[in-house]
Design a protein around this motif. Structure first.
Motif, PDB file in Angstrom:
ATOM      1  N   VAL A 152      -4.464   3.961   6.893  1.00  0.00           N
ATOM      2  CA  VAL A 152      -3.300   4.734   6.673  1.00  0.00           C
ATOM      3  C   VAL A 152      -2.091   4.357   7.354  1.00  0.00           C
ATOM      4  O   VAL A 152      -0.934   4.275   6.259  1.00  0.00           O
ATOM      5  CB  VAL A 152      -3.670   6.089   7.119  1.00  0.00           C
ATOM      6  N   LEU A 153      -1.930   3.796   8.153  1.00  0.00           N
ATOM      7  CA  LEU A 153      -0.678   3.385   8.904  1.00  0.00           C
ATOM      8  C   LEU A 153      -0.068   2.136   8.017  1.00  0.00           C
ATOM      9  O   LEU A 153       0.996   2.231   7.498  1.00  0.00           O
ATOM     10  CB  LEU A 153      -0.979   2.591  10.287  1.00  0.00           C
ATOM     11  N   ARG A 154      -0.836   1.213   7.470  1.00  0.00           N
ATOM     12  CA  ARG A 154      -0.455   0.212   6.588  1.00  0.00           C
ATOM     13  C   ARG A 154       0.039   0.736   5.107  1.00  0.00           C
ATOM     14  O   ARG A 154       0.957   0.421   4.838  1.00  0.00           O
ATOM     15  CB  ARG A 154      -1.650  -1.013   6.423  1.00  0.00           C
ATOM     16  N   ALA A 155      -0.613   1.678   4.694  1.00  0.00           N
ATOM     17  CA  ALA A 155      -0.152   2.315   3.238  1.00  0.00           C
ATOM     18  C   ALA A 155       1.099   2.925   3.707  1.00  0.00           C
ATOM     19  O   ALA A 155       2.101   2.884   2.618  1.00  0.00           O
ATOM     20  CB  ALA A 155      -1.153   3.403   3.104  1.00  0.00           C
ATOM     21  N   ALA A 156       1.065   3.641   5.041  1.00  0.00           N
ATOM     22  CA  ALA A 156       2.604   4.457   5.138  1.00  0.00           C
ATOM     23  C   ALA A 156       3.582   3.253   5.250  1.00  0.00           C
ATOM     24  O   ALA A 156       4.681   3.558   5.113  1.00  0.00           O
ATOM     25  CB  ALA A 156       2.411   5.207   6.534  1.00  0.00           C
ATOM     26  N   ALA A 157       3.319   2.182   6.038  1.00  0.00           N
ATOM     27  CA  ALA A 157       4.430   1.064   6.054  1.00  0.00           C
ATOM     28  C   ALA A 157       4.918   0.674   4.686  1.00  0.00           C
ATOM     29  O   ALA A 157       6.055   0.501   4.661  1.00  0.00           O
ATOM     30  CB  ALA A 157       3.720  -0.246   6.810  1.00  0.00           C
ATOM     31  N   ARG A 158       4.017   0.625   3.807  1.00  0.00           N
ATOM     32  CA  ARG A 158       4.456  -0.120   2.406  1.00  0.00           C
ATOM     33  C   ARG A 158       5.290   1.104   1.758  1.00  0.00           C
ATOM     34  O   ARG A 158       6.192   0.863   1.031  1.00  0.00           O
ATOM     35  CB  ARG A 158       3.143  -0.446   1.624  1.00  0.00           C
ATOM     36  N   ALA A 159       4.813   2.271   1.641  1.00  0.00           N
ATOM     37  CA  ALA A 159       5.553   3.605   0.951  1.00  0.00           C
ATOM     38  C   ALA A 159       6.780   3.700   1.746  1.00  0.00           C
ATOM     39  O   ALA A 159       7.698   4.080   0.925  1.00  0.00           O
ATOM     40  CB  ALA A 159       4.455   4.665   1.253  1.00  0.00           C
ATOM     41  N   ALA A 160       6.722   3.532   3.015  1.00  0.00           N
ATOM     42  CA  ALA A 160       8.313   3.845   3.907  1.00  0.00           C
ATOM     43  C   ALA A 160       9.030   2.444   3.398  1.00  0.00           C
ATOM     44  O   ALA A 160      10.235   2.679   3.279  1.00  0.00           O
ATOM     45  CB  ALA A 160       8.097   3.741   5.434  1.00  0.00           C
ATOM     46  N   ALA A 161       8.540   1.401   3.315  1.00  0.00           N
ATOM     47  CA  ALA A 161       9.356   0.235   2.750  1.00  0.00           C
ATOM     48  C   ALA A 161      10.077   0.481   1.375  1.00  0.00           C
ATOM     49  O   ALA A 161      11.102   0.282   1.278  1.00  0.00           O
ATOM     50  CB  ALA A 161       8.687  -1.120   3.062  1.00  0.00           C
ATOM     51  N   SER A 162       9.314   0.975   0.394  1.00  0.00           N
ATOM     52  CA  SER A 162       9.689   1.212  -0.828  1.00  0.00           C
ATOM     53  C   SER A 162      10.600   2.406  -0.967  1.00  0.00           C
ATOM     54  O   SER A 162      11.428   2.217  -2.007  1.00  0.00           O
ATOM     55  CB  SER A 162       8.418   1.312  -1.762  1.00  0.00           C
ATOM     56  N   THR A 163      10.529   3.338  -0.073  1.00  0.00           N
ATOM     57  CA  THR A 163      11.156   4.623  -0.089  1.00  0.00           C
ATOM     58  C   THR A 163      12.503   4.795   0.856  1.00  0.00           C
ATOM     59  O   THR A 163      13.340   5.679   0.562  1.00  0.00           O
ATOM     60  CB  THR A 163      10.503   5.859  -0.225  1.00  0.00           C
ATOM     61  N   GLY A 164      12.387   4.143   1.950  1.00  0.00           N
ATOM     62  CA  GLY A 164      13.131   4.030   2.960  1.00  0.00           C
ATOM     63  C   GLY A 164      12.960   5.257   3.937  1.00  0.00           C
ATOM     64  O   GLY A 164      13.705   5.640   4.991  1.00  0.00           O
TER      65      GLY A 164
END
Length: 304
Positions: A152-164
């Motif tokens: 979940v944390l890794r998916a969150a990191a990628r989603a955060a990177a793409s959305t800010g």
């Protein structure tokens, strides 16, 4: 344009005053499968919680960050109804909590599915509504990251990177927080997009300092929980240690719980502004620093 995404639409910096960065309106800690899908009565939640938000607004609060993620009874439609009834913007969370509250679908989802879910709630709307989630809420056990929590944390990191978006984590052990920061760094997410929630539970000042030194946000969200002398001393020590530009303050209050008769008892969202900030001022914390703690820092952390 940098904005804070809320139930009442995006807010720019000039439209925001005091922000409470960690509160709850509606939360249900029953395990997956224990709570009925319609556990929360929207009318009952609005009747109980809209006056609490109106009291916060009357005291100077301009936005509240609601930190309940999917899996803990989050109902974005209900949060929007409470917010509109109170006339106070609410920031809602996407994300996934820690075991044993991880929804069954998360275990079966691919890493790409998890990332798409988070990103879609941050850009298209959360919980089947048109309300865009304002940040990602995750968590971890005190004994370390379990495999699903790291996924979940890794998916969150990628989603955060793409959305800010910001990632905020309920993690009580500072060593686990540092491990989370290592995982985020391996995914390329700057530490400035990570918030260590409940940092007052990290009792080692050295660990708190390392979290700040890495560039992450820390949050003391226990104002009004019964020992404001200790909370005041902690905030003053943190300011003395140079944490002003990375520190957030809140109550972790509210908590309408549909598992309890009448939703249980709620703590108010007003202590910070009514009594705690005046005590900080009396202790020598100046107006510009209080403005940074309660307005500039929360906006910088949660806006994107």
């Amino acid at each position: 344009m940098v904005v804070l995404h809320t139930t009442l639409g995006p807010l720019t910096a000039d439209a925001v005053g005091l922000v409470l960065p960690h509160e709850h309106v509606l939360v249900d800690f029953r395990l997956p499968g224990e709570a009925p899908a319609d556990a929360a009565d929207p009318g009952a939640v609005v009747a109980r919680m809209a006056p609490a938000l109106r009291a916060a607004a009357a005291g100077g609060v301009t936005a509240v960050v609601e930190c309940t993620p999917p899996g803990l009874g989050r109902r974005v439609d209900v949060l929007e109804a409470v917010s509109r009834a109170a006339g106070l913007p609410v920031v809602v969370a996407t994300g996934v909590y820690r075991e044993p509250w991880v929804p069954d679908w998360v275990y079966a989802a691919s890493d790409a599915d998890l990332e798409r879910f988070l990103a879609s709630e941050l850009t298209e709307g959360a919980g089947g509504t048109g309300v865009v989630a304002g940040f990602i809420k995750v968590s971890a056990g005190d004994d370390g990251l379990r495999p699903v929590e790291e996924r979940v944390l890794r998916a969150a990191a990628r989603a955060a990177a793409s959305t800010g978006a910001l990632i905020g984590s309920h993690t009580a052990d500072g060593r686990v927080v540092l491990r989370q920061l290592d995982v985020l760094a391996s995914e390329g997410l700057p530490p400035e997009r990570f918030l260590s929630i409940h940092t007052q539970l990290v009792t080692d000042p050295g660990l708190r300092q390392e979290v700040v030194d890495r560039g992450a946000w820390i949050e003391y969200d226990h104002v009004g929980q019964g020992d404001d002398e200790a909370a005041l001393a902690l905030v003053l020590a943190s300011l003395e240690a140079g944490h002003l530009s990375r520190l957030l303050l809140s109550h972790d209050a509210g908590w309408y719980d549909p598992a309890l008769p009448g939703g249980g008892e709620q703590r108010p969202y007003t202590t910070l502004n009514s009594t705690f900030l005046p005590r900080l001022r009396a202790a020598g914390v100046g107006g510009p620093d209080l403005d940074r703690l309660t307005r500039l820092n929360p906006f910088a952390a949660f806006a994107r």
